[in-house]
Design a protein around this motif. Sequence first.
Motif, PDB file in Angstrom:
ATOM      1  N   TRP A   9       0.819  -1.209   0.000  1.00 32.98           N
ATOM      2  CA  TRP A   9       0.000   0.000   0.000  1.00 32.98           C
ATOM      3  C   TRP A   9       0.853   1.260   0.000  1.00 32.98           C
ATOM      4  O   TRP A   9       0.471   2.272  -0.593  1.00 32.98           O
ATOM      5  CB  TRP A   9      -0.970   0.000   1.177  1.00 32.98           C
ATOM      6  N   ARG A  12       1.605   1.879  -3.464  1.00 30.85           N
ATOM      7  CA  ARG A  12       0.436   2.428  -4.163  1.00 30.85           C
ATOM      8  C   ARG A  12       0.250   3.911  -3.850  1.00 30.85           C
ATOM      9  O   ARG A  12      -0.090   4.700  -4.744  1.00 30.85           O
ATOM     10  CB  ARG A  12      -0.819   1.660  -3.779  1.00 30.85           C
ATOM     11  N   HIS A  13       0.445   4.286  -2.589  1.00 33.26           N
ATOM     12  CA  HIS A  13       0.316   5.699  -2.213  1.00 33.26           C
ATOM     13  C   HIS A  13       1.364   6.541  -2.948  1.00 33.26           C
ATOM     14  O   HIS A  13       1.051   7.605  -3.482  1.00 33.26           O
ATOM     15  CB  HIS A  13       0.476   5.889  -0.706  1.00 33.26           C
ATOM     16  N   MET A  16       0.526   6.842  -6.594  1.00 32.63           N
ATOM     17  CA  MET A  16      -0.571   7.787  -6.808  1.00 32.63           C
ATOM     18  C   MET A  16      -0.060   9.223  -6.760  1.00 32.63           C
ATOM     19  O   MET A  16      -0.371  10.031  -7.632  1.00 32.63           O
ATOM     20  CB  MET A  16      -1.662   7.573  -5.747  1.00 32.63           C
ATOM     21  N   TRP A  59      -7.499   5.119  -6.914  1.00 32.84           N
ATOM     22  CA  TRP A  59      -6.845   4.961  -5.618  1.00 32.84           C
ATOM     23  C   TRP A  59      -7.876   5.002  -4.482  1.00 32.84           C
ATOM     24  O   TRP A  59      -7.842   4.168  -3.583  1.00 32.84           O
ATOM     25  CB  TRP A  59      -5.804   6.067  -5.446  1.00 32.84           C
ATOM     26  N   TRP A  60      -8.806   5.961  -4.529  1.00 34.04           N
ATOM     27  CA  TRP A  60      -9.820   6.088  -3.483  1.00 34.04           C
ATOM     28  C   TRP A  60     -10.736   4.871  -3.456  1.00 34.04           C
ATOM     29  O   TRP A  60     -11.099   4.377  -2.391  1.00 34.04           O
ATOM     30  CB  TRP A  60     -10.628   7.365  -3.685  1.00 34.04           C
ATOM     31  N   GLU A  62      -9.960   1.807  -4.363  1.00 37.28           N
ATOM     32  CA  GLU A  62      -9.209   0.693  -3.788  1.00 37.28           C
ATOM     33  C   GLU A  62      -9.055   0.833  -2.280  1.00 37.28           C
ATOM     34  O   GLU A  62      -9.110  -0.156  -1.556  1.00 37.28           O
ATOM     35  CB  GLU A  62      -7.834   0.583  -4.458  1.00 37.28           C
TER      36      GLU A  62
END
Length: 150
Positions: A9, A12-13, A16, A59-60, A62
């Motif tokens: 994660w 991923r952050h 993004m 992203w939001w 997920e």
Amino acid sequence: MKRLWTPAWIARHVAMVVLVTTFLGLGWWQVSRAAAGNAISWGYAVEWPIFAGFVVFVWWREVRHTLRTAAAPDEHPAAPRSADHPAESAGPGGVTASDAGPPRPGIRRPVRVARVGAGPGADDAELAAYNRYLSWLNANPGAKPGDYPG
């Protein structure tokens, strides 16, 4: 919230933030090109912020999905109501499974269904004629369908 701070994660952050920053920067670059006289850049100047918004949307979505699945194992489906033990099927606040509305279908294993076709003993004149026609076409590869004698 601890699920959102795993190494996957965090990647991923970071992805993004990098993508949104890059897309907004490319949008600003296209605005400066469009102001310099490149007319087609106006379209790209609008397109890059849309891409950035899409990254934020995915992203939001997920994040919400991960937080919802984190809460899902705590929920247990209500047991069927029985005449011998009516209190066992009551949920929080005394609401029974029948009072809560229709039951949600559970996930079950797939069922394999055997298909039974017509065997060689089935009497179907049209099927037999069609099979003879196909056999003739196979035996005569250069023939046209209109050449079939039958």
